[in-house]
Scaffold this motif. Structure first.
Motif, PDB file in Angstrom:
ATOM      1  N   VAL A  57       0.861  -1.183   0.000  1.00  0.00           N
ATOM      2  CA  VAL A  57       0.000   0.000   0.000  1.00  0.00           C
ATOM      3  C   VAL A  57       0.898   1.235   0.000  1.00  0.00           C
ATOM      4  CG1 VAL A  57      -1.904  -1.137   1.172  1.00  0.00           C
ATOM      5  CG2 VAL A  57      -0.162   0.018   2.531  1.00  0.00           C
ATOM      6  N   ASN A  58       0.453   2.274  -0.655  1.00  0.00           N
ATOM      7  CA  ASN A  58       1.171   3.547  -0.651  1.00  0.00           C
ATOM      8  C   ASN A  58       0.534   4.468   0.375  1.00  0.00           C
ATOM      9  OD1 ASN A  58       3.019   2.914  -2.736  1.00  0.00           O
ATOM     10  ND2 ASN A  58       1.464   3.354  -4.273  1.00  0.00           N
ATOM     11  N   ILE A  59       1.308   4.908   1.348  1.00  0.00           N
ATOM     12  CA  ILE A  59       0.757   5.784   2.371  1.00  0.00           C
ATOM     13  C   ILE A  59       1.386   7.177   2.265  1.00  0.00           C
ATOM     14  CG2 ILE A  59       0.456   3.804   3.903  1.00  0.00           C
ATOM     15  CD1 ILE A  59       2.636   5.029   5.689  1.00  0.00           C
ATOM     16  N   SER A  60       0.596   8.181   2.620  1.00  0.00           N
ATOM     17  CA  SER A  60       1.079   9.561   2.636  1.00  0.00           C
ATOM     18  C   SER A  60       0.483  10.256   3.850  1.00  0.00           C
ATOM     19  CB  SER A  60       0.681  10.280   1.347  1.00  0.00           C
ATOM     20  OG  SER A  60      -0.725  10.246   1.179  1.00  0.00           O
ATOM     21  N   PHE A  61       1.124  11.353   4.280  1.00  0.00           N
ATOM     22  CA  PHE A  61       0.664  12.013   5.510  1.00  0.00           C
ATOM     23  C   PHE A  61       1.040  13.488   5.509  1.00  0.00           C
ATOM     24  CE2 PHE A  61       4.461   9.329   6.219  1.00  0.00           C
ATOM     25  CZ  PHE A  61       5.430  10.307   6.329  1.00  0.00           C
ATOM     26  N   ASN A  62       0.961  14.132   4.376  1.00  0.00           N
ATOM     27  CA  ASN A  62       1.362  15.540   4.293  1.00  0.00           C
ATOM     28  C   ASN A  62       0.333  16.457   4.946  1.00  0.00           C
ATOM     29  OD1 ASN A  62      -0.295  14.680   2.056  1.00  0.00           O
ATOM     30  ND2 ASN A  62      -0.057  16.736   1.232  1.00  0.00           N
ATOM     31  N   ASN A  63       0.768  17.694   5.220  1.00  0.00           N
ATOM     32  CA  ASN A  63      -0.100  18.763   5.741  1.00  0.00           C
ATOM     33  C   ASN A  63      -0.747  18.450   7.087  1.00  0.00           C
ATOM     34  OD1 ASN A  63       0.383  20.352   3.453  1.00  0.00           O
ATOM     35  ND2 ASN A  63      -1.281  19.395   2.322  1.00  0.00           N
ATOM     36  N   GLN A  64      -0.020  17.796   7.965  1.00  0.00           N
ATOM     37  CA  GLN A  64      -0.541  17.532   9.309  1.00  0.00           C
ATOM     38  C   GLN A  64       0.043  18.559  10.282  1.00  0.00           C
ATOM     39  OE1 GLN A  64      -2.909  15.135   9.505  1.00  0.00           O
ATOM     40  NE2 GLN A  64      -2.535  14.885   7.313  1.00  0.00           N
ATOM     41  N   GLU A  65      -0.788  19.044  11.211  1.00  0.00           N
ATOM     42  CA  GLU A  65      -0.342  20.101  12.126  1.00  0.00           C
ATOM     43  C   GLU A  65       0.299  19.565  13.402  1.00  0.00           C
ATOM     44  OE1 GLU A  65      -2.428  24.266  12.073  1.00  0.00           O
ATOM     45  OE2 GLU A  65      -3.940  22.728  12.421  1.00  0.00           O
ATOM     46  N   THR A  66      -0.001  18.333  13.761  1.00  0.00           N
ATOM     47  CA  THR A  66       0.537  17.792  15.008  1.00  0.00           C
ATOM     48  C   THR A  66       1.057  16.376  14.788  1.00  0.00           C
ATOM     49  OG1 THR A  66      -1.546  16.768  15.739  1.00  0.00           O
ATOM     50  CG2 THR A  66      -1.188  19.103  16.306  1.00  0.00           C
ATOM     51  N   LEU A  67       1.881  15.934  15.725  1.00  0.00           N
ATOM     52  CA  LEU A  67       2.395  14.569  15.678  1.00  0.00           C
ATOM     53  C   LEU A  67       1.256  13.566  15.730  1.00  0.00           C
ATOM     54  CD1 LEU A  67       4.757  12.525  15.870  1.00  0.00           C
ATOM     55  CD2 LEU A  67       4.648  12.809  18.363  1.00  0.00           C
ATOM     56  N   LYS A  85      -3.988  27.435  19.399  1.00  0.00           N
ATOM     57  CA  LYS A  85      -4.588  26.116  19.172  1.00  0.00           C
ATOM     58  C   LYS A  85      -4.032  25.083  20.147  1.00  0.00           C
ATOM     59  CE  LYS A  85      -5.642  26.585  14.226  1.00  0.00           C
ATOM     60  NZ  LYS A  85      -5.406  26.005  12.875  1.00  0.00           N
ATOM     61  N   ARG A  86      -2.737  25.140  20.375  1.00  0.00           N
ATOM     62  CA  ARG A  86      -2.095  24.173  21.263  1.00  0.00           C
ATOM     63  C   ARG A  86      -2.600  24.342  22.690  1.00  0.00           C
ATOM     64  NH1 ARG A  86       2.956  21.204  21.132  1.00  0.00           N
ATOM     65  NH2 ARG A  86       3.830  20.959  23.229  1.00  0.00           N
ATOM     66  N   GLN A  87      -2.737  25.571  23.134  1.00  0.00           N
ATOM     67  CA  GLN A  87      -3.221  25.809  24.491  1.00  0.00           C
ATOM     68  C   GLN A  87      -4.668  25.376  24.670  1.00  0.00           C
ATOM     69  OE1 GLN A  87      -2.547  29.837  25.800  1.00  0.00           O
ATOM     70  NE2 GLN A  87      -0.367  29.496  26.190  1.00  0.00           N
ATOM     71  N   SER A  88      -5.480  25.602  23.642  1.00  0.00           N
ATOM     72  CA  SER A  88      -6.897  25.249  23.731  1.00  0.00           C
ATOM     73  C   SER A  88      -7.139  23.779  23.433  1.00  0.00           C
ATOM     74  CB  SER A  88      -7.714  26.095  22.757  1.00  0.00           C
ATOM     75  OG  SER A  88      -7.384  25.764  21.412  1.00  0.00           O
ATOM     76  N   GLY A  89      -6.186  23.147  22.755  1.00  0.00           N
ATOM     77  CA  GLY A  89      -6.358  21.766  22.344  1.00  0.00           C
ATOM     78  C   GLY A  89      -7.281  21.611  21.153  1.00  0.00           C
ATOM     79  N   ASP A  90      -7.694  22.725  20.571  1.00  0.00           N
ATOM     80  CA  ASP A  90      -8.618  22.705  19.438  1.00  0.00           C
ATOM     81  C   ASP A  90      -7.874  23.095  18.164  1.00  0.00           C
ATOM     82  OD1 ASP A  90     -10.661  22.842  17.629  1.00  0.00           O
ATOM     83  OD2 ASP A  90     -11.663  24.584  18.539  1.00  0.00           O
ATOM     84  N   PHE A  91      -7.422  22.096  17.423  1.00  0.00           N
ATOM     85  CA  PHE A  91      -6.690  22.368  16.182  1.00  0.00           C
ATOM     86  C   PHE A  91      -7.621  22.475  14.980  1.00  0.00           C
ATOM     87  CE2 PHE A  91      -3.135  21.158  18.791  1.00  0.00           C
ATOM     88  CZ  PHE A  91      -2.088  21.920  18.290  1.00  0.00           C
ATOM     89  N   GLY A 134       9.808  23.254  18.141  1.00  0.00           N
ATOM     90  CA  GLY A 134       9.450  22.219  17.183  1.00  0.00           C
ATOM     91  C   GLY A 134       8.621  22.827  16.079  1.00  0.00           C
ATOM     92  N   PRO A 135       8.381  22.086  15.001  1.00  0.00           N
ATOM     93  CA  PRO A 135       7.602  22.633  13.891  1.00  0.00           C
ATOM     94  C   PRO A 135       6.147  22.858  14.269  1.00  0.00           C
ATOM     95  CG  PRO A 135       8.053  20.303  13.535  1.00  0.00           C
ATOM     96  CD  PRO A 135       8.843  20.703  14.734  1.00  0.00           C
ATOM     97  N   ILE A 136       5.568  23.939  13.781  1.00  0.00           N
ATOM     98  CA  ILE A 136       4.164  24.248  14.062  1.00  0.00           C
ATOM     99  C   ILE A 136       3.250  23.543  13.057  1.00  0.00           C
ATOM    100  CG2 ILE A 136       4.723  26.482  15.075  1.00  0.00           C
ATOM    101  CD1 ILE A 136       3.824  27.747  12.383  1.00  0.00           C
TER     102      ILE A 136
END
Length: 346
Positions: A107-117, A250-256, A285-287
């Motif tokens: 299977v080919n997997i991709s995961f671009n444009n994600q804001e968090t780990l 967003k990080r403080q509120s937990g609402d991304f 770290g990256p945002i």
């Protein structure tokens, strides 16, 4: 004479019976046995699955399960079930189906444009067998982080957006090993040398690249934006990047999922190590997950004297750049007037 006739008759019956039996067996094995209209369907067999589980998985796509089971028994499939993703094609016979269930496909997997780990790992988990909790535990293993000079804050840097080939049932550990290997391969001698010339580590480059990525979607503008931030760093200025403020909120509120189109003055006071209006240097770290074009934009930043930039009101998606604060204030005045005209409050 009678005996010969009887023997001949019995032999004929046996031959005819054998032929009929052979035909029926041949029919069971080699006649079409699919029950779907699509050209092909994917079957997913989990690790450790039994033959009963396989039967449940394939039943919606099989015309005659008795014929399927008979061929499976003859080919000793129930004793050697394989896990993975398998492809069944319309018109396959039972023999073809069993053979297909012994040939897992990648299977080919991709995961671009994600804001968090967590979101990056969740995206991977949607495409392979290991679930997100298992993957997250493996990726954030303390020993792994220490041995590879990562922290949970900067681990997202390891995920280089691309398309990767895995088998569906690849273990979480092997997924981690491959992505770590690809990260090391990405940071080849040439990129490492460029980072060193900027007096930055690969992790710092990724953190800055994430800001550049968020600032502009225009790949041809990214080297210029990167040059602005590098100029600020060289002059000892704070980066003062709006995307870092948005991330901090967003990080403080937990609402991304919240959408913040405009950064207000009160937002600049947000107490967070990611807020580059309050803290010197790049964030810890990256945002967001920077794509390759953003990373290479930092490594190959445009040489110029620009210190400021703001969104252009005449070139959608692009920015107006300035060397002096006065030039920037004029550009900013035009932008804010445009935003107010559009009625954008937040």
């Amino acid at each position: 004479m009678k005996l010969r006739k009887i023997i001949a008759l019995v032999s004929l019956v046996v031959v005819i019976g054998g032929s009929i039996y052979g035909y029926l067996v041949y029919k069971d094995i080699f006649s079409e046995n699919t029950a779907f209209s699509e050209d092909r369907v994917a079957i997913y067999i989990p690790t450790g699955a039994t033959f009963n589980q396989v039967q449940d998985s394939v039943k919606p796509y099989i015309a005659d399960m008795e014929r399927f089971n008979m061929v499976a028994d003859k080919k000793s499939y129930p004793q050697y079930v394989k896990s993975g993703k398998f492809i069944l094609k319309r018109g396959m016979n039972s023999n073809d189906i069993i053979n297909a269930l012994r040939q897992p496909v990648p299977v080919n997997i991709s995961f671009n444009n994600q804001e968090t780990l967590e979101r990056a790992i969740g995206r991977i988990a949607q495409q392979i067998e290991p679930d997100s909790l298992t993957l997250l535990k493996v990726f954030t293993d303390k020993t792994f982080l220490e041995e590879n000079n990562f922290t949970e804050d900067n681990l997202l840097s390891m995920f280089i957006p691309n398309t990767y080939e895995f088998f569906w049932d690849t273990s979480a550990l092997k997924v981690r090993e491959k992505l770590a290997k690809e990260y090391r391969r990405f940071w080849n001698e040439e990129r490492l040398a460029k980072a060193e010339r900027l007096n930055m580590t690969p992790l710092e480059v990724s953190s800055l690249a994430a800001i550049v990525h968020k600032e502009t979607v225009k790949e041809d503008e990214r080297p210029r934006v990167a040059g602005v931030y590098l100029n600020r760093l060289q002059k000892g200025m704070k980066l003062e990047a709006d995307p870092t403020v948005i991330y901090a909120i967003k990080r403080q509120s937990g609402d991304f999922d919240q959408v913040i189109k405009r950064v207000l003055n009160k937002d600049l006071l947000t107490d967070s190590p990611y807020n580059t209006y309050k803290n010197q240097g790049v964030p810890p770290g990256p945002i967001a997950m920077p794509d390759i074009s953003a990373i290479d934009a930092v490594l190959n930043a445009e040489k110029h004297n620009y210190i400021y930039f703001c969104a252009s009101t005449t070139k959608p998606g692009y920015h107006e750049f300035a060397v002096t604060a006065a030039q920037h204030q004029e550009n900013a005045r035009k932008y804010h007037a445009w935003v107010q005209k559009l009625g954008i409050v937040r």
